[in-house]
Design a protein around this motif. Structure first.
Motif, PDB file in Angstrom:
ATOM      1  N   ARG A  14      29.321  -0.720  21.591  1.00  0.00           N
ATOM      2  CA  ARG A  14      29.120  -1.941  21.326  1.00  0.00           C
ATOM      3  C   ARG A  14      28.694  -2.235  20.400  1.00  0.00           C
ATOM      4  NH1 ARG A  14      25.164  -0.722  25.907  1.00  0.00           N
ATOM      5  NH2 ARG A  14      25.557  -1.875  27.751  1.00  0.00           N
ATOM      6  N   HIS A  15      29.955  -3.252  19.573  1.00  0.00           N
ATOM      7  CA  HIS A  15      29.871  -3.553  18.217  1.00  0.00           C
ATOM      8  C   HIS A  15      29.937  -4.774  17.686  1.00  0.00           C
ATOM      9  CE1 HIS A  15      31.195   1.315  18.534  1.00  0.00           C
ATOM     10  NE2 HIS A  15      31.874   0.857  18.919  1.00  0.00           N
ATOM     11  N   GLY A  16      29.209  -5.398  18.226  1.00  0.00           N
ATOM     12  CA  GLY A  16      29.213  -7.496  18.162  1.00  0.00           C
ATOM     13  C   GLY A  16      30.321  -7.570  18.922  1.00  0.00           C
ATOM     14  N   TRP A  17      31.742  -7.653  17.561  1.00  0.00           N
ATOM     15  CA  TRP A  17      32.900  -8.501  18.498  1.00  0.00           C
ATOM     16  C   TRP A  17      33.865  -7.496  19.614  1.00  0.00           C
ATOM     17  CZ3 TRP A  17      37.600  -5.553  17.548  1.00  0.00           C
ATOM     18  CH2 TRP A  17      36.834  -4.122  16.783  1.00  0.00           C
ATOM     19  N   LEU A  18      33.119  -5.771  19.453  1.00  0.00           N
ATOM     20  CA  LEU A  18      34.028  -5.354  20.905  1.00  0.00           C
ATOM     21  C   LEU A  18      32.830  -4.970  21.310  1.00  0.00           C
ATOM     22  CD1 LEU A  18      36.300  -3.788  22.230  1.00  0.00           C
ATOM     23  CD2 LEU A  18      35.746  -1.827  20.049  1.00  0.00           C
ATOM     24  N   ASP A  19      33.274  -5.155  23.143  1.00  0.00           N
ATOM     25  CA  ASP A  19      32.051  -4.608  23.806  1.00  0.00           C
ATOM     26  C   ASP A  19      32.906  -4.110  24.626  1.00  0.00           C
ATOM     27  OD1 ASP A  19      30.580  -3.966  26.073  1.00  0.00           O
ATOM     28  OD2 ASP A  19      29.788  -6.022  26.254  1.00  0.00           O
ATOM     29  N   SER A  20      33.152  -2.424  24.897  1.00  0.00           N
ATOM     30  CA  SER A  20      34.071  -1.564  25.827  1.00  0.00           C
ATOM     31  C   SER A  20      33.051  -0.838  26.878  1.00  0.00           C
ATOM     32  CB  SER A  20      34.548  -0.563  25.070  1.00  0.00           C
ATOM     33  OG  SER A  20      35.227  -0.967  24.007  1.00  0.00           O
ATOM     34  N   HIS A  21      33.317  -0.868  28.262  1.00  0.00           N
ATOM     35  CA  HIS A  21      33.727   0.212  29.541  1.00  0.00           C
ATOM     36  C   HIS A  21      34.475   1.328  29.298  1.00  0.00           C
ATOM     37  CE1 HIS A  21      30.846  -3.564  30.466  1.00  0.00           C
ATOM     38  NE2 HIS A  21      31.013  -2.482  30.864  1.00  0.00           N
ATOM     39  N   PHE A  22      34.304   2.514  28.779  1.00  0.00           N
ATOM     40  CA  PHE A  22      34.718   3.950  28.335  1.00  0.00           C
ATOM     41  C   PHE A  22      35.156   4.425  30.037  1.00  0.00           C
ATOM     42  CE2 PHE A  22      33.247   3.651  24.615  1.00  0.00           C
ATOM     43  CZ  PHE A  22      34.117   2.835  24.140  1.00  0.00           C
ATOM     44  N   HIS A  23      35.772   4.315  30.947  1.00  0.00           N
ATOM     45  CA  HIS A  23      36.747   5.258  32.183  1.00  0.00           C
ATOM     46  C   HIS A  23      36.489   6.511  31.374  1.00  0.00           C
ATOM     47  CE1 HIS A  23      37.567   1.693  35.138  1.00  0.00           C
ATOM     48  NE2 HIS A  23      37.608   1.045  34.074  1.00  0.00           N
ATOM     49  N   PHE A  24      36.653   6.809  30.998  1.00  0.00           N
ATOM     50  CA  PHE A  24      36.717   8.862  30.341  1.00  0.00           C
ATOM     51  C   PHE A  24      36.221   8.750  28.909  1.00  0.00           C
ATOM     52  CE2 PHE A  24      39.924   7.821  33.229  1.00  0.00           C
ATOM     53  CZ  PHE A  24      40.021   8.220  33.945  1.00  0.00           C
ATOM     54  N   SER A  25      35.793  10.450  28.515  1.00  0.00           N
ATOM     55  CA  SER A  25      35.349  10.214  27.440  1.00  0.00           C
ATOM     56  C   SER A  25      36.236   9.408  25.895  1.00  0.00           C
ATOM     57  CB  SER A  25      35.457  11.944  27.113  1.00  0.00           C
ATOM     58  OG  SER A  25      34.428  11.944  26.256  1.00  0.00           O
ATOM     59  N   PHE A  26      35.294   9.019  24.914  1.00  0.00           N
ATOM     60  CA  PHE A  26      36.260   7.611  24.731  1.00  0.00           C
ATOM     61  C   PHE A  26      34.724   7.679  22.757  1.00  0.00           C
ATOM     62  CE2 PHE A  26      38.566   5.327  21.622  1.00  0.00           C
ATOM     63  CZ  PHE A  26      39.661   4.937  22.378  1.00  0.00           C
ATOM     64  N   ALA A  27      35.299   7.576  21.935  1.00  0.00           N
ATOM     65  CA  ALA A  27      35.073   7.433  20.719  1.00  0.00           C
ATOM     66  C   ALA A  27      32.843   8.462  20.486  1.00  0.00           C
ATOM     67  CB  ALA A  27      34.480   5.547  20.718  1.00  0.00           C
ATOM     68  N   GLU A  28      31.759   6.968  20.454  1.00  0.00           N
ATOM     69  CA  GLU A  28      31.068   7.362  20.975  1.00  0.00           C
ATOM     70  C   GLU A  28      30.848   8.179  22.602  1.00  0.00           C
ATOM     71  OE1 GLU A  28      30.433   2.815  20.920  1.00  0.00           O
ATOM     72  OE2 GLU A  28      31.715   3.872  20.174  1.00  0.00           O
ATOM     73  N   HIS A  30      31.272  10.420  24.586  1.00  0.00           N
ATOM     74  CA  HIS A  30      31.502  11.640  24.691  1.00  0.00           C
ATOM     75  C   HIS A  30      30.964  12.707  25.179  1.00  0.00           C
ATOM     76  CE1 HIS A  30      33.007  15.994  23.859  1.00  0.00           C
ATOM     77  NE2 HIS A  30      32.080  16.474  22.951  1.00  0.00           N
ATOM     78  N   ASN A  31      31.584  12.962  26.935  1.00  0.00           N
ATOM     79  CA  ASN A  31      31.605  13.383  27.918  1.00  0.00           C
ATOM     80  C   ASN A  31      33.164  14.394  28.266  1.00  0.00           C
ATOM     81  OD1 ASN A  31      30.559  14.177  30.229  1.00  0.00           O
ATOM     82  ND2 ASN A  31      30.700  12.151  31.482  1.00  0.00           N
ATOM     83  N   PRO A  32      32.417  16.162  28.288  1.00  0.00           N
ATOM     84  CA  PRO A  32      33.564  16.837  27.904  1.00  0.00           C
ATOM     85  C   PRO A  32      33.831  16.992  29.785  1.00  0.00           C
ATOM     86  CG  PRO A  32      31.368  18.013  27.009  1.00  0.00           C
ATOM     87  CD  PRO A  32      31.110  16.740  27.166  1.00  0.00           C
ATOM     88  N   SER A  33      32.277  16.660  30.534  1.00  0.00           N
ATOM     89  CA  SER A  33      33.394  16.586  31.627  1.00  0.00           C
ATOM     90  C   SER A  33      33.338  15.678  32.099  1.00  0.00           C
ATOM     91  CB  SER A  33      31.969  16.745  32.675  1.00  0.00           C
ATOM     92  OG  SER A  33      30.441  15.816  32.126  1.00  0.00           O
ATOM     93  N   ASN A  34      33.909  14.815  31.418  1.00  0.00           N
ATOM     94  CA  ASN A  34      35.240  12.851  31.921  1.00  0.00           C
ATOM     95  C   ASN A  34      36.038  12.812  30.718  1.00  0.00           C
ATOM     96  OD1 ASN A  34      35.846  11.563  33.426  1.00  0.00           O
ATOM     97  ND2 ASN A  34      33.815   9.731  32.775  1.00  0.00           N
ATOM     98  N   MET A  35      36.492  14.172  30.693  1.00  0.00           N
ATOM     99  CA  MET A  35      37.980  14.018  29.439  1.00  0.00           C
ATOM    100  C   MET A  35      39.250  13.104  30.286  1.00  0.00           C
ATOM    101  SD  MET A  35      36.310  15.241  27.238  1.00  0.00           S
ATOM    102  CE  MET A  35      38.200  14.783  25.890  1.00  0.00           C
ATOM    103  N   GLN A  36      39.868  13.073  31.767  1.00  0.00           N
ATOM    104  CA  GLN A  36      40.967  12.954  31.961  1.00  0.00           C
ATOM    105  C   GLN A  36      40.538  12.458  33.719  1.00  0.00           C
ATOM    106  OE1 GLN A  36      42.970  16.158  29.563  1.00  0.00           O
ATOM    107  NE2 GLN A  36      44.427  15.641  31.666  1.00  0.00           N
ATOM    108  N   VAL A  42      42.926   7.715  28.902  1.00  0.00           N
ATOM    109  CA  VAL A  42      41.564   6.902  28.701  1.00  0.00           C
ATOM    110  C   VAL A  42      42.250   5.539  29.527  1.00  0.00           C
ATOM    111  CG1 VAL A  42      41.750   5.255  26.702  1.00  0.00           C
ATOM    112  CG2 VAL A  42      41.567   7.187  25.693  1.00  0.00           C
ATOM    113  N   ILE A  43      40.812   5.127  30.162  1.00  0.00           N
ATOM    114  CA  ILE A  43      41.403   3.482  30.911  1.00  0.00           C
ATOM    115  C   ILE A  43      39.985   2.763  29.413  1.00  0.00           C
ATOM    116  CG2 ILE A  43      40.786   1.489  32.236  1.00  0.00           C
ATOM    117  CD1 ILE A  43      42.621   3.774  33.304  1.00  0.00           C
ATOM    118  N   ASN A  44      39.908   1.868  28.460  1.00  0.00           N
ATOM    119  CA  ASN A  44      38.959   1.377  28.045  1.00  0.00           C
ATOM    120  C   ASN A  44      39.130  -0.456  28.838  1.00  0.00           C
ATOM    121  OD1 ASN A  44      37.965   3.805  26.708  1.00  0.00           O
ATOM    122  ND2 ASN A  44      39.043   3.066  24.249  1.00  0.00           N
ATOM    123  N   ASP A  45      37.874  -0.736  29.268  1.00  0.00           N
ATOM    124  CA  ASP A  45      37.754  -2.237  29.991  1.00  0.00           C
ATOM    125  C   ASP A  45      37.148  -2.952  27.993  1.00  0.00           C
ATOM    126  OD1 ASP A  45      37.482  -4.632  30.395  1.00  0.00           O
ATOM    127  OD2 ASP A  45      37.442  -3.577  32.484  1.00  0.00           O
TER     128      ASP A  45
END
Length: 236
Positions: A14-28, A30-36, A42-45
């Protein structure tokens, strides 16, 4: 085997201008057990406010597909392309040896799109871009072929990328059953883009996902169900 992914438990940005749902580990997130999942990295909504977006940034050795759900997505890149896409339209980019691009919401309304990264089957390819203005009605109660492998000469999907994948979109209506076979040696990742349905007994709502391995599915919409599915080799 089918595994349900609850959108409420996905990573968030959540960055004000951007609101993202991350299906896999991405940006802030970080989940080593959910890399791909297979070659799906990557799937970012992403929901992007008007007058904002992703400024020019680089990519290399990645196959990237953007699927517009609502609003307007304007892409510009170092290959000289600049195009604006709307609901149900798709762009792709083979980053290959390296490319820079930007993605902005220059419209008046909220932009929502799926940003999909797929690991290529070869590195160092010549960068490439394309977009397709699919007719939205062409995915009603059927799986519309969106993308496939460059080596798949029999597929009807217009987008060809450097990976063993097949991407389809569908909008199923209440009272209609929609099936999708996931054959031995294959797996698929399904995103419930909008609305809801029951799939093999699992209730799915907007932004939920399924990991499907060697098991065919049957979609029973509740009102309507807008979906994307990415099919690929098992455990790639």
């Amino acid at each position: 085997m089918i595994r349900y992914i609850d959108s409420k438990k996905m990573g968030r940005g959540r960055h004000g201008w951007l609101d993202s749902h991350f299906h896999f580990s991405f940006a802030e997130y970080h989940n080593p057990s959910n890399m791909q999942f297979g070659v799906l990295r990557v799937i970012n909504d992403d929901m992007v406010q008007p007058g904002t977006g992703f400024d020019t940034h680089p990519h290399k050795d990645m196959e990237i597909i953007s699927y517009v759900i609502q609003g307007e997505l304007t892409h510009a890149d170092s290959m000289g392309n600049k195009h604006t896409l709307t609901r149900g339209q798709v762009q792709y980019m083979s980053a290959g040896t390296g490319v820079t691009h930007s993605e902005h919401n220059l419209g008046r309304d909220l932009l929502r799109f799926l940003q999909i990264w797929i690991l290529p089957d070869k590195k160092g390819v010549t960068p490439n871009y394309g977009d397709f203005r699919f007719v939205f009605a062409d995915r009603e109660n059927r799986w519309l072929p969106i993308a496939t492998s460059l080596g798949n000469s029999h597929a009807r999907a217009p987008i060809k990328i450097h990976a063993d994948i097949n991407v389809y979109a569908a909008v199923a209506s209440s009272g209609d059953l929609l099936e999708f076979p996931v054959l031995p040696g294959r797996q698929a990742y399904l995103v419930m883009i909008e609305d809801q349905a029951t799939i093999n007994g699992t209730a799915m709502h907007t932004r939920d996902a399924l990991e499907i391995v060697e098991e065919s599915i049957q979609v029973e919409p509740e009102g309507s169900a807008h979906m994307l599915i990415i099919e690929m080799a098992k455990g790639a």
